[in-house]
Design a protein around this motif. Structure first.
Motif, PDB file in Angstrom:
ATOM      1  N   PHE A 182     -26.784  46.644  34.716  1.00  0.00           N
ATOM      2  CA  PHE A 182     -27.194  47.981  34.314  1.00  0.00           C
ATOM      3  C   PHE A 182     -28.062  48.605  35.406  1.00  0.00           C
ATOM      4  N   THR A 183     -27.884  49.887  35.629  1.00  0.00           N
ATOM      5  CA  THR A 183     -28.664  50.591  36.637  1.00  0.00           C
ATOM      6  C   THR A 183     -29.807  51.361  35.979  1.00  0.00           C
ATOM      7  N   LYS A 184     -30.774  51.756  36.781  1.00  0.00           N
ATOM      8  CA  LYS A 184     -31.892  52.545  36.280  1.00  0.00           C
ATOM      9  C   LYS A 184     -31.400  53.890  35.737  1.00  0.00           C
ATOM     10  N   ILE A 185     -30.427  54.490  36.408  1.00  0.00           N
ATOM     11  CA  ILE A 185     -29.893  55.783  35.956  1.00  0.00           C
ATOM     12  C   ILE A 185     -29.295  55.652  34.565  1.00  0.00           C
ATOM     13  N   GLU A 186     -28.546  54.570  34.334  1.00  0.00           N
ATOM     14  CA  GLU A 186     -27.977  54.340  32.999  1.00  0.00           C
ATOM     15  C   GLU A 186     -29.083  54.199  31.954  1.00  0.00           C
ATOM     16  N   ALA A 187     -30.082  53.366  32.272  1.00  0.00           N
ATOM     17  CA  ALA A 187     -31.148  53.108  31.301  1.00  0.00           C
ATOM     18  C   ALA A 187     -31.918  54.382  30.968  1.00  0.00           C
ATOM     19  N   LEU A 188     -32.208  55.196  31.976  1.00  0.00           N
ATOM     20  CA  LEU A 188     -32.912  56.452  31.742  1.00  0.00           C
ATOM     21  C   LEU A 188     -32.085  57.395  30.866  1.00  0.00           C
ATOM     22  N   LYS A 189     -30.804  57.471  31.157  1.00  0.00           N
ATOM     23  CA  LYS A 189     -29.921  58.325  30.368  1.00  0.00           C
ATOM     24  C   LYS A 189     -29.860  57.847  28.926  1.00  0.00           C
ATOM     25  N   PHE A 190     -29.665  56.558  28.727  1.00  0.00           N
ATOM     26  CA  PHE A 190     -29.606  56.002  27.371  1.00  0.00           C
ATOM     27  C   PHE A 190     -30.923  56.237  26.625  1.00  0.00           C
ATOM     28  N   ARG A 191     -32.050  56.043  27.336  1.00  0.00           N
ATOM     29  CA  ARG A 191     -33.359  56.223  26.696  1.00  0.00           C
ATOM     30  C   ARG A 191     -33.568  57.679  26.256  1.00  0.00           C
ATOM     31  N   ASP A 192     -33.211  58.622  27.140  1.00  0.00           N
ATOM     32  CA  ASP A 192     -33.409  60.032  26.805  1.00  0.00           C
ATOM     33  C   ASP A 192     -32.502  60.468  25.656  1.00  0.00           C
ATOM     34  N   GLU A 193     -31.256  59.962  25.638  1.00  0.00           N
ATOM     35  CA  GLU A 193     -30.350  60.273  24.523  1.00  0.00           C
ATOM     36  C   GLU A 193     -30.911  59.725  23.209  1.00  0.00           C
ATOM     37  N   LEU A 194     -31.439  58.494  23.276  1.00  0.00           N
ATOM     38  CA  LEU A 194     -31.986  57.865  22.073  1.00  0.00           C
ATOM     39  C   LEU A 194     -33.175  58.660  21.533  1.00  0.00           C
ATOM     40  N   ILE A 195     -34.082  59.059  22.406  1.00  0.00           N
ATOM     41  CA  ILE A 195     -35.272  59.793  21.971  1.00  0.00           C
ATOM     42  C   ILE A 195     -34.888  61.125  21.333  1.00  0.00           C
ATOM     43  N   ILE A 196     -33.926  61.830  21.929  1.00  0.00           N
ATOM     44  CA  ILE A 196     -33.484  63.112  21.359  1.00  0.00           C
ATOM     45  C   ILE A 196     -32.907  62.903  19.970  1.00  0.00           C
TER      46      ILE A 196
END
Length: 218
Positions: free
Chosen positions: A75-89
């Motif tokens: 997993f890349t940092k870009i993926e993790a950031l994207k997943f985290r932001d989607e989850l929070i929204i």
């Protein structure tokens, strides 16, 4: 790289925003179940405790995220950031939506509903605002003009359902044959209601209107 402990406030913010859901579980298959896990440093630097560098991950995905593999792409940092932001929204939207307690239902904190009053010696009006289970608002209003008249005041009423716009505004429009449509804007702010109207003349009893500023009685 030296490890610095994450401050209690930042830990609390990360856990509250994620509600202990793993952002990678969510990003891969929309798994929204609560997990046992840890707060991960997305840039793999344990000294970087900026909240934007942190995410809650389940144990398995935390181990996988921090490991180095030769055969498969990790997993890349870009993926993790994207997943985290989607989850929070999505968590924010879900937790501000419908909540049920047995037979009772609510839509979270509601600071709009209540009874609003505009009172004067010669004219007055009151507006009742109630949020419905679908999130829309039921507006009921009664306005009087000429309260001290010998034969009684002229009266007007409102009764409609509408959606809240931008968290503080309700708009209402009613077409009338041969006339410009009646329009009203309800603006809620700091426990007060301000109503502005267009083409109100002839909509209600003579000289009756709802425009003006109201204070919240209940």
């Amino acid at each position: 790289m030296s490890r610095k402990s994450i401050s209690p406030k930042i830990q609390a913010d990360v856990l509250l925003k994620s509600r202990r859901r793993c952002c990678i579980c969510y990003g891969l298959n929309r798994d929204t179940t609560i997990k046992q896990g840890q707060i991960a440093h997305l840039d793999h630097d344990p000294s970087n405790n900026s909240e934007n560098n942190l995410a809650f991950l389940c144990f398995d995905h935390h181990d996988q995220y921090d490991s180095t593999t030769r055969q498969s792409k990790n997993f890349t940092k870009i993926e993790a950031l994207k997943f985290r932001d989607e989850l929070i929204i999505d968590i924010t939207n879900a937790f501000s939506g419908l909540v049920s307690f047995g037979d009772a239902s609510t839509l979270g904190v509601d600071i709009i509903s209540g009874h609003y009053v505009r009172d004067g010696e010669f004219e007055s009006a009151d507006i009742k605002v109630q949020r419905l289970i679908d999130g829309k608002y039921h507006i009921e209003g009664l306005a009087l003009w000429g309260k001290t008249r010998e034969y009684g005041p002229n009266i007007g009423d409102l009764d409609f359902i509408a959606e809240l716009i931008n968290g503080d505004t309700i708009e209402y429009s009613l077409g009338r044959q041969g006339r410009e449509p009646y329009q009203a804007i309800f603006k809620f702010e700091n426990g007060k209601l301000t109503i502005s109207e267009d083409n109100w003349c002839g909509m209600f009893g003579m000289n009756v209107c709802f425009q003006g500023q109201y204070h919240k009685a209940t």
